[in-house]
Scaffold this active site. Structure first.
Site, short mmCIF file in Angstrom:
data_model
loop_
_atom_site.label_atom_id
_atom_site.label_comp_id
_atom_site.label_asym_id
_atom_site.label_seq_id
_atom_site.Cartn_x
_atom_site.Cartn_y
_atom_site.Cartn_z
N SER A 155 -10.93 30.17 25.28
CA SER A 155 -11.71 31.40 25.14
C SER A 155 -12.77 31.25 24.06
O SER A 155 -12.66 30.40 23.16
CB SER A 155 -10.78 32.56 24.79
C1 LIG Z 1 -8.48 32.02 29.03
S1 LIG Z 1 -7.18 30.90 29.38
C2 LIG Z 1 -6.22 30.90 27.89
C3 LIG Z 1 -6.99 30.46 26.69
C4 LIG Z 1 -6.15 30.03 25.53
N1 LIG Z 1 -5.28 31.05 25.03
C5 LIG Z 1 -6.99 29.46 24.39
O1 LIG Z 1 -6.42 28.72 23.60
O2 LIG Z 1 -8.19 29.76 24.27
C6 LIG Z 1 -6.14 31.80 30.47
C7 LIG Z 1 -4.95 31.02 30.98
O3 LIG Z 1 -4.07 31.94 31.60
C8 LIG Z 1 -3.32 31.20 32.55
N2 LIG Z 1 -2.64 32.11 33.46
C9 LIG Z 1 -3.13 32.81 34.51
N3 LIG Z 1 -2.16 33.52 35.11
C10 LIG Z 1 -1.01 33.27 34.42
C11 LIG Z 1 0.33 33.72 34.56
N4 LIG Z 1 0.70 34.56 35.53
N5 LIG Z 1 1.24 33.26 33.70
C12 LIG Z 1 0.90 32.39 32.70
N6 LIG Z 1 -0.37 31.94 32.53
C13 LIG Z 1 -1.30 32.37 33.36
C14 LIG Z 1 -4.37 30.32 33.21
O4 LIG Z 1 -3.78 29.19 33.84
C15 LIG Z 1 -5.28 29.97 32.03
O5 LIG Z 1 -4.98 28.69 31.52
#
Ligand SMILES: C[S@@+](CC[C@H](N)C(=O)[O-])C[C@H]1O[C@@H](n2cnc3c(N)ncnc32)[C@H](O)[C@@H]1O
Length: 420
Positions: free
Chosen positions: A74
């Site tokens: 992010s």
């Molecule tokens: C914006 S990214 C996370 C960014 C991270 N927190 C960082 O260090 O910047 C969003 C993540 O949410 C995950 N995601 C989407 N749906 C999900 C779910 N149901 N359970 C767990 N993770 C999920 C995606 O695979 C993606 O890697």
């Protein structure tokens, strides 16, 4: 460039990033500032240049088959915003939903060795990368879990904080069950197509927002995924989107774009750069047919929402066989006036209904602290819910309530004309 020079310039860029986040007002606490000054972001983004790794921007990790991002690191300003909303302190137990590694490392810095950080992601590639990067950067104490976060991570519960870093449409019961007494969930929650990062705390059987901030995130996958209903008005170029509920009789809108649009103007003006984030929240509270408008211009002029000198916004409302959307026109050099354009037999009336609510927002809610959100179990009866908009989700009922105003409901005279 030698490794030493690389390291020196990474350290310099890291301090510049932190300086920018502080001066931009994104970082407001010494704890969050210290974390950004300490964690080497480039170690979590090995495929990009140092400049890109330390820009206040997302780093792409993965896209779906349509090219839409499904995983990113992010943008730092959004991470700072959520970390400030979380109000983390040393020793806390934290669950991060949606991994990447970097944000988990920032959390680990703040909660310190006495705290516990668990990060969960649905995607094995993301989890493998996050685990590797956390190890390299010296944060192997962060627990990395592969799972659909719909069920939370019960093994490490309860959590003082649950930090959701992926766009959610609902709050699954597991998150509330796994929240410690006095805990807080920070979650980008989508309501009627509009996302706000909410800091939610438990009050009895429901959650109450302590703050709501504008943000954008990739969408939740897995059991918590939710697709909007699209009602196509012209090919795939113009559509109305319904994110919560759907139209009872959408066919009534067939052919609605054939007529000439009607316009109404509010006399309410804003500086071009002035934020008005609470306006769509007020519109969805006051206008039962609230939805969003999607216009695709890649195949040429769709003939809708293309306005001379003004801008349109995707906020719209439907009444039976007609709809209208929010638009602007120039009002002097640096200001614009809000108005609406309506289509259909009662397009003019629907446009006026939007304009009425723009005036109400301007009079009562534009300058205030904005609405609060509450989240209730799905079976909560109507008469228990606070006054305001009620949005019924899969697991919960979400309400949007506005601070009381002294003399609600009175019309305000405005100089501008209507129905031009
Ligand atoms: C914006 S990214 C996370 C960014 C991270 N927190 C960082 O260090 O910047 C969003 C993540 O949410 C995950 N995601 C989407 N749906 C999900 C779910 N149901 N359970 C767990 N993770 C999920 C995606 O695979 C993606 O890697």
């Amino acid at each position: 460039m030698t490794d030493n020079t690389d390291q020196a310039s990474a350290a310099e860029l890291r301090q510049e990033l932190a300086d920018g986040l502080v001066s931009g007002g994104h970082i407001t606490s010494p704890e969050v500032e210290a974390a950004f000054r300490a964690v080497p972001r480039h170690l979590f983004a090995p495929g990009v240049s140092l400049e890109e790794a330390y820009a206040d921007d997302i780093v792409a990790v993965k896209r779906d088959e349509h090219g839409v991002y499904i995983s990113t690191i992010s943008a730092p300003n959004i991470q700072a915003l959520q970390l400030e909303q979380a109000e983390l302190t040393p020793g806390m137990r934290v669950l991060e939903i949606g991994s990447g590694g970097y944000n988990a490392a920032l959390i680990a810095e703040i909660v310190g060795p006495g705290g516990e950080v668990t990060t969960v992601d649905i995607d094995p590639d993301v989890i493998d990368r996050a685990a590797m990067f956390l190890e390299t950067a010296g944060y192997s104490r962060v627990r990395v879990v592969l799972a659909d976060a719909e069920g939370g991570v019960p093994e490490s519960a309860p959590y003082d904080r649950i930090l959701v870093t992926v766009g959610a449409w609902d709050i699954p019961p597991a998150w509330i069950d796994q929240l410690a007494e006095g805990g807080r969930i920070v979650v980008p929650l989508r309501v009627k197509g509009v996302t706000r990062s909410l800091a939610l705390e438990r009050e009895g059987d429901h959650l109450v927002s302590r703050s709501q901030r504008v943000c954008g995130f990739v969408k939740m996958q897995g059991a918590g995924a939710h697709d909007e209903h699209l009602w196509l008005l012209r090919g795939t170029q113009v559509a109305l989107r319904f994110d919560d509920g759907n139209l009872a009789e959408p066919h009534k809108l067939n052919g609605v774009l054939a007529g000439t649009p009607a316009a109404a103007w509010s006399g309410v003006t804003v500086e071009r750069t002035e934020p008005f984030a609470n306006l769509p929240l007020w519109m969805m509270t006051a206008l039962p047919g609230y939805c969003t408008l999607a216009v695709d211009t890649s195949d040429g002029d769709p003939g809708v929402a293309v306005e001379e000198g003004g801008r349109w916004f995707p906020f719209a409302t439907v009444e039976g066989d007609s709809f209208a959307y929010l638009s602007t026109r120039p009002a002097g050099e640096s200001r614009v006036e809000f108005g609406a354009h309506g289509y259909g037999p009662r397009g003019g009336q629907v446009a006026k209904a939007i304009v009425e609510q723009v005036r109400r927002w301007d009079r009562d809610y534009r300058r205030g602290r904005g609405p609060s959100f509450t989240v209730w179990p799905i079976d909560t009866p109507e008469d228990v819910l606070p006054e305001g908009a009620v949005i019924t989700k899969r697991h919960t009922r979400v309400t949007i309530s506005w601070p009381e105003v002294e003399a609600p409901g009175q019309a305000v005279p405005h100089p501008s004309s209507e129905g031009e």
